[in-house]
Design a protein around this motif. Structure first.
Motif, PDB file in Angstrom:
ATOM      1  N   THR A   1       0.804  -1.212   0.000  1.00 48.69           N
ATOM      2  CA  THR A   1       0.000   0.000   0.000  1.00 48.69           C
ATOM      3  C   THR A   1       0.842   1.269   0.000  1.00 48.69           C
ATOM      4  O   THR A   1       0.351   2.314  -0.409  1.00 48.69           O
ATOM      5  CB  THR A   1      -0.947   0.018   1.208  1.00 48.69           C
TER       6      THR A   1
ATOM      7  N   CYS B   1       3.286   0.591  -7.088  1.00 43.99           N
ATOM      8  CA  CYS B   1       2.113  -0.273  -6.943  1.00 43.99           C
ATOM      9  C   CYS B   1       0.841   0.560  -7.066  1.00 43.99           C
ATOM     10  O   CYS B   1      -0.125   0.147  -7.717  1.00 43.99           O
ATOM     11  CB  CYS B   1       2.130  -1.002  -5.602  1.00 43.99           C
ATOM     12  N   ARG B   2       0.842   1.721  -6.466  1.00 46.54           N
ATOM     13  CA  ARG B   2      -0.333   2.598  -6.525  1.00 46.54           C
ATOM     14  C   ARG B   2      -0.573   3.101  -7.949  1.00 46.54           C
ATOM     15  O   ARG B   2      -1.719   3.210  -8.380  1.00 46.54           O
ATOM     16  CB  ARG B   2      -0.176   3.740  -5.537  1.00 46.54           C
TER      17      ARG B   2
ATOM     18  N   GLN C   1      -2.034   0.195  -9.902  1.00 45.19           N
ATOM     19  CA  GLN C   1      -3.423  -0.059  -9.530  1.00 45.19           C
ATOM     20  C   GLN C   1      -4.362   1.069  -9.945  1.00 45.19           C
ATOM     21  O   GLN C   1      -5.567   0.993  -9.703  1.00 45.19           O
ATOM     22  CB  GLN C   1      -3.515  -0.293  -8.021  1.00 45.19           C
TER      23      GLN C   1
ATOM     24  N   GLU D   1      -4.393   4.135  -8.773  1.00 45.00           N
ATOM     25  CA  GLU D   1      -4.678   5.069  -7.680  1.00 45.00           C
ATOM     26  C   GLU D   1      -4.000   6.417  -7.883  1.00 45.00           C
ATOM     27  O   GLU D   1      -4.475   7.427  -7.383  1.00 45.00           O
ATOM     28  CB  GLU D   1      -4.222   4.473  -6.345  1.00 45.00           C
TER      29      GLU D   1
ATOM     30  N   LYS E   1       3.555  -5.156 -12.857  1.00 42.60           N
ATOM     31  CA  LYS E   1       2.432  -4.743 -12.020  1.00 42.60           C
ATOM     32  C   LYS E   1       2.504  -5.388 -10.639  1.00 42.60           C
ATOM     33  O   LYS E   1       2.046  -4.817  -9.663  1.00 42.60           O
ATOM     34  CB  LYS E   1       1.114  -5.089 -12.708  1.00 42.60           C
ATOM     35  N   ARG E   2       3.100  -6.558 -10.575  1.00 45.70           N
ATOM     36  CA  ARG E   2       3.279  -7.247  -9.305  1.00 45.70           C
ATOM     37  C   ARG E   2       4.480  -6.649  -8.591  1.00 45.70           C
ATOM     38  O   ARG E   2       5.515  -6.384  -9.197  1.00 45.70           O
ATOM     39  CB  ARG E   2       3.497  -8.738  -9.573  1.00 45.70           C
TER      40      ARG E   2
END
Length: 114
Positions: free
Chosen positions: A2, A7-8, A11, A13, A44-45
């Motif tokens: 998070t 990662c954001r 995703q 975000e 993406k992972r």
């Protein structure tokens, strides 16, 4: 993760200037470009560093490079040449701990790098 900015971004975000996306890989323009073309290609992972890869990730790493080559063609820098870089840990210059490949081009690259 998070708290990982990449990662954001992966995703959705945090917005990015995305130039490529599929199920495994996202590529977007660097906010602090070091060359006329500076694109980050990420899995993406979440994988923190090059040291955290497993044998099963070999195909993913190949895919990052394949995407970079396709983007170099798309950006018009493939024929003149370009550089790909993966930094690992502090002494290697890594500042975001999510594996990422830099695609740099559009100008003459100096050597030695660093």
């Amino acid at each position: 993760m998070t708290d990982c900015i990449f990662c954001r971004i992966a995703q959705g975000e945090i917005p990015s200037d995305t130039v490529f996306e599929d199920d495994e890989v996202l590529a977007f323009r660097d906010l602090n470009p070091q060359a006329p073309v500076h694109i980050l290609v990420i899995p993406k992972r979440h994988i923190a560093t090059l040291n955290d890869l497993s044998a099963e990730d070999a195909g993913l790493v190949g895919r990052l490079h394949w995407v970079a080559a396709q983007l170099a063609r798309q950006e018009g820098i493939a024929e003149d040449g370009y550089r790909t870089v993966i930094n690992c840990n502090p002494a290697g210059g890594q500042s975001v701990y999510h594996l990422h490949l830099h695609l740099l081009g559009g100008r003459q690259m100096a050597w030695p790098a660093g």
